[in-house]
Design a protein around this motif. Structure first.
Motif, short mmCIF file in Angstrom:
data_model
loop_
_atom_site.label_atom_id
_atom_site.label_comp_id
_atom_site.label_asym_id
_atom_site.label_seq_id
_atom_site.Cartn_x
_atom_site.Cartn_y
_atom_site.Cartn_z
N UNK A 185 0.84 -1.21 0.00
CA UNK A 185 0.00 0.00 0.00
C UNK A 185 0.87 1.24 0.00
N UNK A 186 0.56 2.16 -0.91
CA UNK A 186 1.26 3.45 -0.98
C UNK A 186 0.39 4.49 -0.28
N UNK A 187 0.86 4.98 0.86
CA UNK A 187 0.07 5.91 1.66
C UNK A 187 0.49 7.34 1.33
N UNK A 188 -0.42 8.11 0.77
CA UNK A 188 -0.15 9.51 0.44
C UNK A 188 -0.78 10.38 1.52
N UNK A 189 0.06 10.92 2.39
CA UNK A 189 -0.44 11.74 3.49
C UNK A 189 -0.51 13.19 2.99
N UNK A 190 -1.73 13.65 2.76
CA UNK A 190 -1.93 14.97 2.15
C UNK A 190 -2.50 15.98 3.15
N UNK A 191 -1.92 15.99 4.35
CA UNK A 191 -2.43 16.87 5.41
C UNK A 191 -2.42 18.35 5.01
N UNK A 192 -1.54 18.72 4.08
CA UNK A 192 -1.39 20.14 3.70
C UNK A 192 -1.79 20.40 2.25
N UNK A 193 -2.54 19.48 1.64
CA UNK A 193 -2.78 19.57 0.19
C UNK A 193 -3.44 20.88 -0.23
N UNK A 194 -4.27 21.46 0.64
CA UNK A 194 -5.00 22.67 0.25
C UNK A 194 -4.07 23.87 0.06
N UNK A 195 -2.88 23.80 0.65
CA UNK A 195 -1.94 24.92 0.56
C UNK A 195 -1.02 24.84 -0.66
#
Ligand SMILES: *Cc1c(COP(=O)(O)O)cnc(C)c1O
Length: 361
Positions: A185-195
């Motif tokens: 599994x490739x986990x893409x942590x996009x906690x800041x994607x909106x910025x």
């Protein structure tokens, strides 16, 4: 007491220092916290209103399935609610991922200077951390792909990365996914994607169609300003979500958090203002660092990694000035601090204090 070695050797996560704690210790007031990448504009007012309205029902258990929040997200993201899992912050989803897919002795691949929670949870679960060096402060996806073995079941990518603020683009990501083992599994942590500002930032939800082994993590803690109520979510294939739901606690996201998150999704104005404020603050901080001759890493998030000499000293001296930033030795950046981009006054206060401290040291 029986404590396994992997637990004994854990180093607890060092959170940003709370303002109340600093002021209590130093007997000061009016300090600023730019340490945890929180939204300096505060929570969405709609979210606060929604919490107030929900307070009268906290005698009841929350909706364990998170029906309304998942339904709303499903519409916004154009995926089925069955592709979504809610978490007590996205940190809980990282934990659920590890508990669901990583057995004792299995490996998780991650960058050696990325969000520390990945390695903490992997180690706590008896997994093996495979740490791959960054390249130019950025995830080296080629090297990470090469680090995968038959024992690897998870690969974490913080995109943008915390603490460096760098992001990987769609072509590097697609290259990694090409011919990548389907059972990792490739986990893409996009906690800041909106910025994120760069044009080639991956539309990861779209990639999910062709790559069932992607798991996307998002949070309400950052741009939505809801870090205190703890709510985030994951997006993945129905099969992956189904397995994770077997491990998830039945009432993991409380009713106030669900109501707040749902309302925050409707507050587009708050999101827009937060991005604008961040962009202005970023420009100011870049210009100030350049004027001071400090090198920094250009950020896609709401924080900046800046090189200041002795990071621990500068951190401690800034505390005395009433400014809380984050020391970075734990991330193996002993010469850097990480500063959250704040409101205008907070950024100015930080720069004035930093100038004072650097002159003194
Ligand atoms: C802040 C942050 C999160 C958010 O965690 P929550 O549990 O949702 O508050 C996740 N990943 C990274 C890389 C972060 O910096």
């Amino acid at each position: 007491m029986n404590v396994a070695d992997n637990i004994k050797s854990l180093i607890p996560y060092p959170p940003g220092k709370p303002i109340e704690e600093l002021e209590r210790e130093l007997g000061i007031s009016g300090s600023v916290k730019l340490a945890s990448n929180e939204n300096p504009l505060g929570p969405s007012p709609l979210a606060v209103e929604a919490i107030k309205k929900t307070c009268g029902q906290i005698n009841l258990y929350p909706d364990g399935g998170g029906f309304y929040l998942k339904e709303r997200l499903s519409g916004l993201l154009n995926v089925s609610p069955k592709n979504i899992i809610l978490g007590n912050g996205s940190n809980e989803i990282i934990e659920i991922l590890v508990r669901t897919f990583l057995g004792v002795g299995d490996q998780a691949v991650m960058a050696d200077q990325a969000f520390i929670v990945y390695s903490l949870i992997t180690q706590a679960a008896g997994g093996e951390v495979i740490a791959v060096p960054l390249k130019d402060y950025t995830h080296d996806l080629e090297a990470m792909g090469q680090a995968v073995t038959a024992k690897t079941h998870l690969l974490f990518i913080a995109n943008p990365n915390n603490p460096t603020g760098t992001a990987v683009g769609v072509s590097a990501l697609k290259k990694l996914l090409e011919g990548f083992p389907k059972d990792v599994l490739v986990v893409l942590d996009e906690a800041y994607c909106e910025y994120v500002g760069r044009d080639d930032y991956p539309d990861s939800v779209k990639l999910l169609d062709g790559h069932k082994n992607i798991v996307i993590l998002r949070t309400f803690s950052k741009i939505y300003g809801l870090a205190g109520v703890r709510v985030g979510y994951g997006i993945a294939s129905e099969e992956v979500i189904d397995y994770m739901n077997r491990v998830r606690q039945p009432f993991n996201v409380n009713s106030l958090a669900q109501a707040a998150a749902l309302a925050a999704l409707s507050d587009e104005g708050h999101v827009r203002k937060s991005i604008e404020s961040n962009n202005l603050g970023k420009k100011y901080l870049y210009a100030s660092f350049e004027e001071m001759g400090l090198s920094y890493v250009r950020t896609e998030g709401n924080f900046i990694l800046v090189e200041v000499g002795n990071g621990a000293d500068v951190y401690n001296q800034l505390l005395k000035e009433g400014v809380i930033v984050r020391p970075m030795a734990g991330y193996k950046f002993p010469s850097h601090i990480r500063v959250t981009i704040g409101k205008k006054g907070e950024n100015e206060r930080f720069i004035a204090s930093l100038k004072k401290v650097l002159n003194k040291l």
